[in-house]
Design a protein around this motif. Structure first.
Motif, short mmCIF file in Angstrom:
data_model
loop_
_atom_site.label_atom_id
_atom_site.label_comp_id
_atom_site.label_asym_id
_atom_site.label_seq_id
_atom_site.Cartn_x
_atom_site.Cartn_y
_atom_site.Cartn_z
N GLY A 1 0.76 -0.80 0.08
CA GLY A 1 -0.17 -0.01 0.05
C GLY A 1 0.69 1.12 0.08
N TYR A 2 1.91 1.04 0.09
CA TYR A 2 3.22 1.87 -0.16
C TYR A 2 3.61 2.61 -1.64
CZ TYR A 2 5.96 5.25 2.66
OH TYR A 2 6.46 6.77 3.45
N ARG A 3 2.93 3.41 -2.00
CA ARG A 3 3.34 3.87 -3.03
C ARG A 3 3.15 5.27 -3.78
NH1 ARG A 3 0.85 -0.43 -6.94
NH2 ARG A 3 0.21 -2.23 -5.92
N ALA A 4 4.87 5.89 -4.68
CA ALA A 4 4.46 7.02 -5.34
C ALA A 4 4.17 6.78 -6.61
CB ALA A 4 5.91 7.42 -5.00
N PHE A 5 3.66 7.63 -6.95
CA PHE A 5 2.81 7.64 -8.57
C PHE A 5 2.33 9.29 -9.00
CE2 PHE A 5 -0.41 6.87 -6.32
CZ PHE A 5 -1.82 7.55 -6.72
N THR A 6 2.82 9.87 -10.58
CA THR A 6 2.87 10.88 -11.08
C THR A 6 1.17 10.57 -11.10
OG1 THR A 6 2.58 9.85 -13.19
CG2 THR A 6 5.02 10.99 -12.15
N ARG A 7 0.50 11.99 -10.81
CA ARG A 7 -1.13 11.81 -11.51
C ARG A 7 -1.15 12.16 -12.94
NH1 ARG A 7 -3.98 18.26 -10.90
NH2 ARG A 7 -2.30 18.32 -12.56
N GLU A 8 -0.21 11.85 -13.62
CA GLU A 8 -0.94 12.11 -15.43
C GLU A 8 -0.76 10.17 -15.31
OE1 GLU A 8 0.20 10.97 -19.21
OE2 GLU A 8 1.49 10.30 -17.47
N SER A 9 0.10 9.96 -14.77
CA SER A 9 -0.11 7.94 -15.31
C SER A 9 -1.11 7.73 -14.18
CB SER A 9 1.22 7.58 -14.27
OG SER A 9 1.72 8.03 -13.20
N PHE A 10 -1.35 8.16 -13.11
CA PHE A 10 -1.86 8.21 -13.07
C PHE A 10 -3.92 7.75 -13.72
CE2 PHE A 10 -6.30 7.32 -9.90
CZ PHE A 10 -5.58 6.89 -8.71
N ARG A 11 -4.31 9.20 -14.17
CA ARG A 11 -4.91 8.49 -15.31
C ARG A 11 -4.92 7.11 -16.17
NH1 ARG A 11 -5.87 15.63 -14.95
NH2 ARG A 11 -6.47 16.00 -12.86
N ARG A 12 -3.89 7.51 -16.72
CA ARG A 12 -3.76 6.59 -17.98
C ARG A 12 -4.42 5.01 -17.56
NH1 ARG A 12 1.86 7.58 -17.89
NH2 ARG A 12 2.15 5.21 -19.05
N LEU A 13 -4.33 4.60 -15.86
CA LEU A 13 -4.79 3.53 -15.65
C LEU A 13 -6.76 3.51 -15.30
CD1 LEU A 13 -2.56 3.17 -12.48
CD2 LEU A 13 -1.97 2.92 -14.96
N HIS A 14 -7.06 2.03 -15.93
CA HIS A 14 -8.42 2.01 -16.14
C HIS A 14 -8.59 1.23 -14.28
CE1 HIS A 14 -8.52 3.88 -19.98
NE2 HIS A 14 -7.78 2.65 -20.20
N LEU A 15 -9.24 2.06 -13.80
CA LEU A 15 -9.40 1.41 -12.91
C LEU A 15 -11.00 1.38 -11.98
CD1 LEU A 15 -6.30 2.81 -10.58
CD2 LEU A 15 -6.00 0.87 -11.50
N SER A 16 -11.24 0.16 -11.52
CA SER A 16 -12.63 0.34 -11.13
C SER A 16 -13.05 -0.63 -9.35
CB SER A 16 -13.50 -0.59 -12.30
OG SER A 16 -13.07 -2.21 -12.52
N ALA A 17 -11.83 -1.93 -9.04
CA ALA A 17 -12.20 -1.72 -7.59
C ALA A 17 -12.39 -0.98 -6.94
CB ALA A 17 -11.11 -2.69 -8.05
N ASP A 18 -13.38 -1.65 -5.82
CA ASP A 18 -13.67 -0.60 -4.63
C ASP A 18 -12.62 -0.45 -3.44
OD1 ASP A 18 -15.72 0.73 -6.15
OD2 ASP A 18 -17.24 -0.74 -5.88
N GLY A 19 -12.40 -2.21 -3.51
CA GLY A 19 -12.03 -2.55 -1.97
C GLY A 19 -10.20 -2.89 -2.24
N PHE A 20 -9.98 -3.72 -1.38
CA PHE A 20 -8.17 -4.12 -0.99
C PHE A 20 -8.34 -4.51 -2.52
CE2 PHE A 20 -9.27 -4.13 2.96
CZ PHE A 20 -8.53 -2.93 4.11
N GLY A 21 -8.56 -4.71 -3.59
CA GLY A 21 -8.49 -5.61 -4.12
C GLY A 21 -7.46 -4.67 -6.00
N ILE A 22 -7.26 -2.66 -4.68
CA ILE A 22 -7.29 -1.79 -5.81
C ILE A 22 -5.47 -1.86 -5.93
CG2 ILE A 22 -6.74 -0.44 -3.76
CD1 ILE A 22 -8.02 1.19 -7.56
#
Length: 338
Positions: free
Chosen positions: A153-174
């Motif tokens: 759960g410890y992560r660093a990322f650019t906001r731009e790269s995060f927006r390229r990810l197609h995320l749908s998980a709501d729980g701990f599967g994120i």
């Protein structure tokens, strides 16, 4: 002013009153003054404790850690970099500089903290440790990348790269979904060794190993459909084909040894074998299409890079051509006038 003015710390919380104040203060003490706590409806005073420690607190509109992270980055983050951690005091704020260095230097777009590099005694139960190892090995097998600890759960990322990810998980599967999407979308990922400590006495975890572990395995398999279709369809096809072969062997044995026919089982065996082979063929075809698609993306990226490098020259050339065409038109009009 701080050297980390371009970083926002993101802490998703739910009933973390025993630890959230310590966590917020620890990040602020190392220079990360911009701390955002997005809370999933805590009833134990988590939000008040976070505010007292100096964090900005937002009440999430939905439920689950995954939904909280998506909402926070989408609506409440305006910095180019995000440092994400849990609010249970298991991660060390002193590792923040190492986590941020690869993205701030441009060497990576997404950084994962590897908890196994320095896992303190009692930080993870034996069951969780085994489950984590299995999940990481499954990820390497299915998605072809080694990120060390995809459940961190410890992560660093650019906001731009995060927006390229197609995320749908709501729980701990994120976390799993983020890792899969990074592999799928060719996001540059770096793995950084971190310290992982036991939860402080008195705090309780919101993680349910069996239930959440099952969700994570299903998420790994579901995402293989678009990232590794040969595994997705091939594994089912191989299983169905094997079942058909076993049924066929049983029918053949009973007929040869005992002279007894099993027509219904024989029909089922034939159907299962045909279906399994079809799934295997479909898996190969889908994998071929995906490979061609990836090759096209690489060529597209190279073309864009080449256009960017030659842009000023081409632009000048185009302007010259336009000017020349204009002059020719003017000459033509002049000649027509005469």
């Amino acid at each position: 002013m701080s050297e980390y003015d371009d970083v926002r710390v993101l802490l998703p919380t739910y009933d973390e009153v025993e630890t959230v104040e310590t966590v917020v203060s620890s990040f602020r003490d190392v220079g990360l003054r911009d701390v955002l706590v997005i809370d999933g409806g805590s009833t134990d005073g988590t939000r008040e404790a976070a505010r007292d420690a100096g964090a900005r607190v937002v009440r999430q509109s939905g439920e689950g850690k995954g939904q909280a992270i998506r909402e926070a980055v989408r609506d409440h983050v305006d910095t180019p970099y995000v440092l994400m951690a849990d609010a249970d005091a298991t991660y060390d704020a002193a590792d923040a500089a190492a986590m941020l260095e690869p993205i701030r230097s441009g060497d990576a777009e997404h950084v994962i903290g590897n908890r196994f590099a320095d896992m303190r005694p009692g930080a993870m139960t034996r069951l969780n440790r085994v489950g984590n190892r299995l999940i990481n090995r499954s990820f390497r097998l299915i998605h072809g990348e080694d990120y060390g600890d995809i459940l961190s759960g410890y992560r660093a990322f650019t906001r731009e790269s995060f927006r390229r990810l197609h995320l749908s998980a709501d729980g701990f599967g994120i976390e799993t979904e983020m890792a899969v999407e990074c592999a799928k979308n060719r996001v540059d990922v770096a793995v950084v060794p971190i310290t992982y400590r036991p939860r402080p006495g008195g705090s309780s975890t919101n993680l349910h190993p069996i239930r959440d572990g099952g969700v994570i395995f299903l998420e790994l398999y579901r995402k293989a459909k678009t990232n590794n279709p040969l595994f997705y369809f091939g594994s089912v096809g191989a299983t169905v084909t094997a079942a058909g072969a076993v049924m066929a062997a049983y029918v053949l044995y009973r007929w040869l040894v005992h002279g007894v026919g099993h027509e219904i089982i024989a029909v089922g065996a034939a159907g299962a074998t045909i279906l399994g082979i079809q799934l295997l063929v479909f898996g190969f075809l889908a994998d071929m299409i995906l490979s061609l698609h990836r090759e096209q993306l690489v060529r597209h990226d190279r073309a864009i890079d080449a256009a960017g490098d030659d842009g000023p020259v081409n632009a000048a050339g185009e302007d010259d051509a336009v000017d020349a065409a204009g002059e020719d038109d003017a000459v033509d009009e002049g000649e027509d006038g005469r």
